[in-house]
Write a protein that holds these residues in place. Structure first.
Motif, PDB file in Angstrom:
ATOM      1  N   ALA A   9      -6.296 -13.663  42.965  1.00  0.00           N
ATOM      2  CA  ALA A   9      -6.595 -14.974  43.553  1.00  0.00           C
ATOM      3  C   ALA A   9      -5.594 -16.029  43.095  1.00  0.00           C
ATOM      4  O   ALA A   9      -5.206 -16.899  43.873  1.00  0.00           O
ATOM      5  CB  ALA A   9      -8.013 -15.396  43.185  1.00  0.00           C
ATOM      6  N   VAL A  10      -5.148 -15.944  41.840  1.00  0.00           N
ATOM      7  CA  VAL A  10      -4.197 -16.925  41.308  1.00  0.00           C
ATOM      8  C   VAL A  10      -2.779 -16.636  41.796  1.00  0.00           C
ATOM      9  O   VAL A  10      -2.067 -17.536  42.243  1.00  0.00           O
ATOM     10  CB  VAL A  10      -4.238 -16.931  39.758  1.00  0.00           C
ATOM     11  N   ASP A  11      -2.386 -15.362  41.727  1.00  0.00           N
ATOM     12  CA  ASP A  11      -1.009 -14.992  42.073  1.00  0.00           C
ATOM     13  C   ASP A  11      -0.737 -14.974  43.570  1.00  0.00           C
ATOM     14  O   ASP A  11       0.381 -15.231  44.005  1.00  0.00           O
ATOM     15  CB  ASP A  11      -0.660 -13.624  41.490  1.00  0.00           C
ATOM     16  N   GLU A  12      -1.732 -14.637  44.356  1.00  0.00           N
ATOM     17  CA  GLU A  12      -1.560 -14.517  45.806  1.00  0.00           C
ATOM     18  C   GLU A  12      -2.569 -15.426  46.505  1.00  0.00           C
ATOM     19  O   GLU A  12      -3.593 -14.968  46.991  1.00  0.00           O
ATOM     20  CB  GLU A  12      -1.766 -13.063  46.231  1.00  0.00           C
ATOM     21  N   THR A  13      -2.250 -16.702  46.555  1.00  0.00           N
ATOM     22  CA  THR A  13      -3.209 -17.679  47.086  1.00  0.00           C
ATOM     23  C   THR A  13      -3.608 -17.430  48.540  1.00  0.00           C
ATOM     24  O   THR A  13      -4.669 -17.852  48.963  1.00  0.00           O
ATOM     25  CB  THR A  13      -2.661 -19.114  46.944  1.00  0.00           C
ATOM     26  N   GLY A  14      -2.795 -16.732  49.285  1.00  0.00           N
ATOM     27  CA  GLY A  14      -3.128 -16.441  50.676  1.00  0.00           C
ATOM     28  C   GLY A  14      -3.919 -15.165  50.857  1.00  0.00           C
ATOM     29  O   GLY A  14      -4.323 -14.826  51.972  1.00  0.00           O
ATOM     30  N   ARG A  15      -4.145 -14.442  49.783  1.00  0.00           N
ATOM     31  CA  ARG A  15      -4.849 -13.154  49.871  1.00  0.00           C
ATOM     32  C   ARG A  15      -6.300 -13.356  50.279  1.00  0.00           C
ATOM     33  O   ARG A  15      -6.969 -14.284  49.839  1.00  0.00           O
ATOM     34  CB  ARG A  15      -4.785 -12.444  48.532  1.00  0.00           C
ATOM     35  N   LYS A  16      -6.787 -12.467  51.143  1.00  0.00           N
ATOM     36  CA  LYS A  16      -8.182 -12.521  51.584  1.00  0.00           C
ATOM     37  C   LYS A  16      -8.950 -11.386  50.921  1.00  0.00           C
ATOM     38  O   LYS A  16      -8.443 -10.295  50.764  1.00  0.00           O
ATOM     39  CB  LYS A  16      -8.261 -12.396  53.095  1.00  0.00           C
ATOM     40  N   PHE A  17     -10.164 -11.672  50.537  1.00  0.00           N
ATOM     41  CA  PHE A  17     -11.029 -10.690  49.898  1.00  0.00           C
ATOM     42  C   PHE A  17     -12.143 -10.323  50.883  1.00  0.00           C
ATOM     43  O   PHE A  17     -13.287 -10.740  50.735  1.00  0.00           O
ATOM     44  CB  PHE A  17     -11.596 -11.254  48.598  1.00  0.00           C
ATOM     45  N   ASP A  18     -11.791  -9.545  51.876  1.00  0.00           N
ATOM     46  CA  ASP A  18     -12.703  -9.226  52.964  1.00  0.00           C
ATOM     47  C   ASP A  18     -13.880  -8.349  52.544  1.00  0.00           C
ATOM     48  O   ASP A  18     -14.957  -8.458  53.101  1.00  0.00           O
ATOM     49  CB  ASP A  18     -11.962  -8.526  54.096  1.00  0.00           C
ATOM     50  N   ASP A  19     -13.682  -7.464  51.585  1.00  0.00           N
ATOM     51  CA  ASP A  19     -14.719  -6.493  51.246  1.00  0.00           C
ATOM     52  C   ASP A  19     -15.406  -6.812  49.922  1.00  0.00           C
ATOM     53  O   ASP A  19     -15.970  -5.941  49.280  1.00  0.00           O
ATOM     54  CB  ASP A  19     -14.103  -5.097  51.217  1.00  0.00           C
TER      55      ASP A  19
END
Length: 74
Positions: A9-19
């Motif tokens: 979450a910190v390193d990849e601010t655009g990452r989505k946590f869909d599952d």
């Protein structure tokens, strides 16, 4: 797992946590989370339900964990 999620979450601010729901809903994840709550410093303090985590025995704890999952069961 919590540390990995935090780093992502910190390193990849655009990452989505869909599952993420399926991870938290997993019984083994709930058992590990409960063990951490039951053994932390505040485990003698009552929660919103009026019960302290350390006051629950294994049977009551399992009933509670199953009850947490019930509203989401099909």
């Amino acid at each position: 797992m919590q540390r990995k999620l935090h780093h992502w979450a910190v390193d990849e601010t655009g990452r989505k946590f869909d599952d993420l729901f399926n991870l938290v809903y997993d019984p083994s994840y709930l058992v590990v989370a409960w063990d951490r709550v039951r053994t932390n410093k505040g485990a003698r303090s009552a929660g919103v339900n009026g019960e302290a985590p350390r006051s629950l025995g294994p049977v009551e704890a399992m009933r509670m964990l199953v009850g947490l999952r019930e509203p989401f069961s099909s």
